[in-house]
Write a protein that holds these residues in place. Sequence first.
Motif, PDB file in Angstrom:
ATOM      1  N   ASP A 159      -1.389   4.581  -6.081  1.00 18.27           N
ATOM      2  CA  ASP A 159      -2.533   4.326  -6.924  1.00 18.27           C
ATOM      3  C   ASP A 159      -3.111   2.906  -6.626  1.00 18.27           C
ATOM      4  O   ASP A 159      -4.569   2.988  -6.681  1.00 18.27           O
ATOM      5  CB  ASP A 159      -2.146   4.372  -8.411  1.00 18.27           C
ATOM      6  CG  ASP A 159      -0.928   3.232  -8.630  1.00 18.27           C
ATOM      7  OD1 ASP A 159      -0.254   2.919  -7.517  1.00 18.27           O
ATOM      8  OD2 ASP A 159      -0.763   2.694  -9.702  1.00 18.27           O
ATOM      9  N   PHE A 160      -2.441   2.085  -5.938  1.00 18.69           N
ATOM     10  CA  PHE A 160      -3.047   0.803  -5.410  1.00 18.69           C
ATOM     11  C   PHE A 160      -4.009   0.991  -4.278  1.00 18.69           C
ATOM     12  O   PHE A 160      -5.073   0.672  -4.492  1.00 18.69           O
ATOM     13  CB  PHE A 160      -2.197  -0.246  -5.180  1.00 18.69           C
ATOM     14  CG  PHE A 160      -2.534  -1.405  -4.590  1.00 18.69           C
ATOM     15  CD1 PHE A 160      -3.533  -2.107  -4.859  1.00 18.69           C
ATOM     16  CD2 PHE A 160      -2.000  -1.983  -3.602  1.00 18.69           C
ATOM     17  CE1 PHE A 160      -4.058  -3.432  -4.632  1.00 18.69           C
ATOM     18  CE2 PHE A 160      -2.536  -3.267  -2.916  1.00 18.69           C
ATOM     19  CZ  PHE A 160      -3.290  -3.753  -3.545  1.00 18.69           C
ATOM     20  N   GLU A 161      -3.829   1.794  -3.293  1.00 16.85           N
ATOM     21  CA  GLU A 161      -4.669   2.249  -2.299  1.00 16.85           C
ATOM     22  C   GLU A 161      -5.730   2.949  -2.881  1.00 16.85           C
ATOM     23  O   GLU A 161      -6.852   2.688  -2.361  1.00 16.85           O
ATOM     24  CB  GLU A 161      -3.807   3.160  -1.310  1.00 16.85           C
ATOM     25  CG  GLU A 161      -4.609   3.341   0.030  1.00 16.85           C
ATOM     26  CD  GLU A 161      -3.884   3.914   1.162  1.00 16.85           C
ATOM     27  OE1 GLU A 161      -4.228   3.704   2.274  1.00 16.85           O
ATOM     28  OE2 GLU A 161      -2.696   4.442   0.975  1.00 16.85           O
ATOM     29  N   SER A 162      -5.689   3.963  -3.723  1.00 14.34           N
ATOM     30  CA  SER A 162      -6.772   4.588  -4.388  1.00 14.34           C
ATOM     31  C   SER A 162      -7.873   3.545  -5.069  1.00 14.34           C
ATOM     32  O   SER A 162      -8.892   3.669  -4.924  1.00 14.34           O
ATOM     33  CB  SER A 162      -6.289   5.581  -5.304  1.00 14.34           C
ATOM     34  OG  SER A 162      -5.539   6.555  -4.698  1.00 14.34           O
ATOM     35  N   PHE A 163      -7.016   2.648  -5.823  1.00 16.07           N
ATOM     36  CA  PHE A 163      -8.112   1.572  -6.528  1.00 16.07           C
ATOM     37  C   PHE A 163      -8.802   0.791  -5.291  1.00 16.07           C
ATOM     38  O   PHE A 163     -10.082   0.803  -5.604  1.00 16.07           O
ATOM     39  CB  PHE A 163      -7.142   0.736  -7.030  1.00 16.07           C
ATOM     40  CG  PHE A 163      -7.696  -0.557  -7.647  1.00 16.07           C
ATOM     41  CD1 PHE A 163      -8.991  -0.356  -8.458  1.00 16.07           C
ATOM     42  CD2 PHE A 163      -6.795  -1.807  -7.711  1.00 16.07           C
ATOM     43  CE1 PHE A 163      -9.643  -1.532  -8.937  1.00 16.07           C
ATOM     44  CE2 PHE A 163      -7.740  -3.058  -8.278  1.00 16.07           C
ATOM     45  CZ  PHE A 163      -8.872  -2.852  -8.984  1.00 16.07           C
ATOM     46  N   LEU A 187       0.729  -1.376  -0.194  1.00 19.71           N
ATOM     47  CA  LEU A 187      -0.072  -0.032   0.104  1.00 19.71           C
ATOM     48  C   LEU A 187       0.790   1.223  -0.317  1.00 19.71           C
ATOM     49  O   LEU A 187       0.579   2.312  -0.648  1.00 19.71           O
ATOM     50  CB  LEU A 187      -0.948   0.007   1.254  1.00 19.71           C
ATOM     51  CG  LEU A 187      -2.142  -0.601   1.308  1.00 19.71           C
ATOM     52  CD1 LEU A 187      -3.034  -1.011   2.492  1.00 19.71           C
ATOM     53  CD2 LEU A 187      -3.179  -0.431   0.046  1.00 19.71           C
ATOM     54  N   ALA A 188       1.996   1.288   0.908  1.00 19.99           N
ATOM     55  CA  ALA A 188       2.576   2.653   1.040  1.00 19.99           C
ATOM     56  C   ALA A 188       3.377   2.918  -0.144  1.00 19.99           C
ATOM     57  O   ALA A 188       3.523   4.050  -0.727  1.00 19.99           O
ATOM     58  CB  ALA A 188       3.550   2.389   2.234  1.00 19.99           C
ATOM     59  N   ALA A 189       4.011   1.906  -0.995  1.00 21.80           N
ATOM     60  CA  ALA A 189       4.735   2.149  -2.229  1.00 21.80           C
ATOM     61  C   ALA A 189       4.072   2.319  -3.412  1.00 21.80           C
ATOM     62  O   ALA A 189       4.528   2.696  -4.327  1.00 21.80           O
ATOM     63  CB  ALA A 189       5.581   0.971  -2.330  1.00 21.80           C
TER      64      ALA A 189
END
Length: 421
Positions: free
Chosen positions: A258-262, A253-255
Amino acid sequence: MKQPDHIIPRDQHTVSRKDISDSALKVLYRLNKAGYDAFLVGGGVRDILLGLNPKDFDITTNATPEQIRALFRNSRIIGRRFKLVHIMFGREVIEVATFRAHCDSNIQQAKDGMILRDNVYGTIEEDAERRDFTINALYYNVRDFSVHDYCNGLTDLRKRQLRMIGDPETRYKEDPVRMLRAVRLATKLGLTIEEKTLEPISRLAHLLEQIPAARLFEEYRKMFLAGKGEAMFEALQTHGLLSKLFPATEQLLAAHPDFESFIQAALENTDKRIASDNTVNPAFLIAVFLWQPLLERAHQLETKGHSYNDAFFKSMGLTLAEQSQFISIPKRYSLVIRDIWAQQIRLPQRHGKKVWSVLNHPRFRAAYDFLVLRAESDPSLREIADWWTKFQDADKAEQQAMLPKNRRRKVKRRRKPKNKD
């Protein structure tokens, strides 16, 4: 004659028979008629007192599982750790449990304190003390319409507070899933977790590693398919629990912002669907949570010489197998996840027969929704997502016009062989 302090008469609470399912009332009445004590307990009472509409109605009684089974032909005894009776009324299931006793030498526990088997029966007072949270230790008596409150659950409800019965650390060690329940109930009901109940959670999160992965799948469903998924995800992160359920997800998540936004977009979308009474497949969010871990693993295989497609499809099985060590994924759902992922490679290929095979695929809608959510955090995908949005709703003529024109290949003429003299 004055009633005991723990008994709240009908005119001092808001629980009414009209808020209880007919099936649950039938069970209560039949047990009472047979001479047993029987009470509506737990979430059904709690939710009615909070002004909510309960979905489940659990009953507790001094009748043993075998005695309950003898009264209801439409029932079955389940469970090894603690026997329960499920009474079936069509699709509705009423769960009935016998009053549990205090922990003693007859209860089988592991060295770390986790209860392995618990078929020791007791009184209603002992049963209340064995429940997890005070707000779940409220009993409704259909005989006189009173509520029995042995642990000051009503006081905690008024305070909008979630408090563990007994020593929280001991109770979490008995059953580590209680940590997930604490966070889930607080999130679902908008309650504050009482300080002593909250403190051990992050410290004892590692105990979840002892819980069977199949049981944690059921907890996943309760946490993320109840309409509070977005808040639940954040709460699991805050309390150090997400890494015990979806470690690969939490690690990336931290890296990858855009994945966290997804993930946030998918959770928000799922919560809206549930609020609108639309169906949600449990596989969809797992596909979302594992998307970046899948891409990372595929990239690793690519660097070792695999083609992109081979790396991607091989990584599907590896990613799901790794996740299943923490939360098991039943095969019927893992197949859906694979289909959603596979279509992400095929959706950008808008040529000829491939378009129609994608559009007619049984998982097209789920895969399309997945693509649209990806496009919210990745602008490079918007054109493809918009194209499929328009294409699926167009008529046949419009669809044909939208397809890229195939370039005609020049047919090479075979040279005539030279005549040999």
